[in-house]
Design a protein around this motif. Structure first.
Motif, short mmCIF file in Angstrom:
data_model
loop_
_atom_site.label_atom_id
_atom_site.label_comp_id
_atom_site.label_asym_id
_atom_site.label_seq_id
_atom_site.Cartn_x
_atom_site.Cartn_y
_atom_site.Cartn_z
N CYS A 115 -3.71 2.66 -4.98
CA CYS A 115 -3.45 1.67 -3.92
C CYS A 115 -1.99 1.66 -3.51
O CYS A 115 -1.67 1.56 -2.32
CB CYS A 115 -3.88 0.28 -4.42
SG CYS A 115 -3.57 -1.06 -3.29
N TYR A 126 -11.70 9.40 2.00
CA TYR A 126 -10.68 8.36 2.14
C TYR A 126 -9.27 8.89 1.89
O TYR A 126 -8.33 8.54 2.59
CB TYR A 126 -10.98 7.20 1.19
CG TYR A 126 -9.93 6.12 1.23
CD1 TYR A 126 -9.73 5.37 2.39
CD2 TYR A 126 -9.14 5.85 0.13
CE1 TYR A 126 -8.76 4.39 2.44
CE2 TYR A 126 -8.16 4.86 0.18
CZ TYR A 126 -7.99 4.14 1.33
OH TYR A 126 -7.01 3.17 1.39
N LEU A 127 -9.13 9.76 0.89
CA LEU A 127 -7.80 10.25 0.52
C LEU A 127 -7.44 11.55 1.22
O LEU A 127 -6.40 12.14 0.95
CB LEU A 127 -7.71 10.43 -1.00
CG LEU A 127 -7.80 9.13 -1.80
CD1 LEU A 127 -7.89 9.43 -3.30
CD2 LEU A 127 -6.61 8.22 -1.51
N ASN A 128 -8.30 12.00 2.15
CA ASN A 128 -8.05 13.22 2.92
C ASN A 128 -7.89 14.42 1.99
O ASN A 128 -6.97 15.22 2.14
CB ASN A 128 -6.82 13.05 3.82
CG ASN A 128 -6.67 14.18 4.81
OD1 ASN A 128 -7.66 14.74 5.28
ND2 ASN A 128 -5.44 14.55 5.11
N ASN A 143 -1.51 5.26 -1.48
CA ASN A 143 -2.62 5.86 -0.72
C ASN A 143 -2.12 6.74 0.42
O ASN A 143 -2.58 7.86 0.60
CB ASN A 143 -3.52 4.78 -0.11
CG ASN A 143 -4.52 4.23 -1.07
OD1 ASN A 143 -4.89 4.87 -2.04
ND2 ASN A 143 -4.97 3.02 -0.82
N SER A 144 -1.24 6.20 1.23
CA SER A 144 -0.78 6.94 2.42
C SER A 144 -0.10 8.24 2.04
O SER A 144 -0.28 9.26 2.71
CB SER A 144 0.17 6.09 3.25
OG SER A 144 -0.49 4.94 3.72
N SER A 145 0.67 8.23 0.97
CA SER A 145 1.33 9.46 0.52
C SER A 145 0.30 10.50 0.10
O SER A 145 0.45 11.69 0.40
CB SER A 145 2.28 9.17 -0.63
OG SER A 145 3.38 8.42 -0.19
N GLN A 197 -2.85 10.63 1.17
CA GLN A 197 -3.55 11.03 2.39
C GLN A 197 -2.76 12.05 3.20
O GLN A 197 -3.33 13.01 3.73
CB GLN A 197 -3.87 9.80 3.23
CG GLN A 197 -4.90 8.90 2.60
CD GLN A 197 -4.98 7.52 3.23
OE1 GLN A 197 -4.02 7.04 3.84
NE2 GLN A 197 -6.12 6.87 3.07
N ARG A 198 -1.47 11.87 3.30
CA ARG A 198 -0.62 12.80 4.06
C ARG A 198 -0.48 14.17 3.40
O ARG A 198 -0.22 15.15 4.07
CB ARG A 198 0.77 12.21 4.26
CG ARG A 198 0.85 11.14 5.32
CD ARG A 198 2.29 10.79 5.67
NE ARG A 198 3.06 10.34 4.53
CZ ARG A 198 3.16 9.09 4.11
NH1 ARG A 198 2.51 8.12 4.75
NH2 ARG A 198 3.90 8.77 3.05
N ARG A 199 -0.63 14.24 2.09
CA ARG A 199 -0.45 15.49 1.36
C ARG A 199 -1.55 16.50 1.66
O ARG A 199 -1.33 17.70 1.54
CB ARG A 199 -0.41 15.24 -0.15
CG ARG A 199 0.73 14.40 -0.63
CD ARG A 199 1.96 15.17 -1.06
NE ARG A 199 1.66 16.10 -2.12
CZ ARG A 199 1.90 17.41 -2.06
NH1 ARG A 199 2.45 17.93 -1.01
NH2 ARG A 199 1.60 18.20 -3.06
N TYR A 202 0.80 -1.22 0.00
CA TYR A 202 0.00 0.00 0.00
C TYR A 202 0.83 1.28 0.00
O TYR A 202 0.30 2.36 0.14
CB TYR A 202 -0.99 0.04 1.17
CG TYR A 202 -2.02 -1.05 1.11
CD1 TYR A 202 -2.96 -1.08 0.10
CD2 TYR A 202 -2.03 -2.06 2.05
CE1 TYR A 202 -3.90 -2.10 0.03
CE2 TYR A 202 -2.98 -3.07 2.00
CZ TYR A 202 -3.90 -3.08 0.99
OH TYR A 202 -4.83 -4.08 0.93
N GLU A 203 2.13 1.15 -0.15
CA GLU A 203 2.96 2.36 -0.18
C GLU A 203 4.27 2.17 -0.93
O GLU A 203 5.06 3.08 -1.01
CB GLU A 203 3.25 2.83 1.25
CG GLU A 203 3.78 4.24 1.35
CD GLU A 203 2.93 5.31 0.66
OE1 GLU A 203 3.52 6.22 0.06
OE2 GLU A 203 1.70 5.23 0.70
#
Length: 178
Positions: free
Chosen positions: A101, A141-143, A104-106, A108-110, A55-56
């Motif tokens: 996928c 979901y993606l902030n 995702n975390s990158s 979301q953090r942006r 996922y990253e």
């Protein structure tokens, strides 16, 4: 602000891309930069769900998504552009979104900004209900911070779109960005 516009129409000169062009014009006039990705004409394979990326990490598939990932993560805003196909986004845009996928975390953090631009033949008041719900879910979901949408009802042909109020709405959405 750096804006990445993800176009998912197989029709390069179709209605949704016409609206995206107006959005882009407004955004550039407001001092922003726009990077357009023609997702429908790139070599992007569907996510296989193998989770090799964790996922990253890097995706095991070697296709054009490798080039797009950095461009997306370098942007301050992502704009999803699609014709309405059976009440959802086009398969071409969905394939690209599914490949988020691997990062995702990158995303979301942006805390990126986002917008949606879509065109449909139908003009019923419920035409975009399913796509709008999908977009709102992606935003959560993606902030993402939703900056607005253009829901081009009755834009079944480029001529219909050209004469519609949505060309101006798309331009104004781009122009209004801070």
């Amino acid at each position: 602000m750096k804006i990445i516009i993800l176009e998912g129409s197989p029709n390069r000169n179709g209605s949704s891309n016409m609206l995206a062009e107006q959005f882009c014009r407004g955004a550039e006039e407001a001092g922003h930069t726009a990077d357009v990705v023609d997702a429908a004409h790139l070599d992007i394979h569907p996510c296989t769900g193998c989770i090799h990326c964790g996922y990253e990490g890097p995706c095991v598939q070697k296709d054009d998504m490798e080039k797009i990932r950095g461009r997306i993560l370098d942007a301050d805003m992502v704009v999803f552009v699609t014709p309405l196909y059976y009440y959802g986004m086009s398969a071409q845009l969905k394939i690209l979104v599914d490949r988020f996928c691997a990062f995702n975390s990158s995303i979301q953090r942006r805390g990126m900004k986002s917008a949606m631009i879509s065109a449909a033949w139908n003009s019923d008041d419920w035409t975009f209900d399913a796509l709008e719900a999908h977009y709102r879910t992606l935003v959560k979901y993606l902030n993402l911070q939703d900056m607005g949408a253009v829901w081009g009802r009755g834009c079944g042909t480029p001529g219909m779109t050209q004469r519609s109020r949505y060309m101006k709405e798309a331009y104004e959405l781009g122009k209004s960005l801070k």
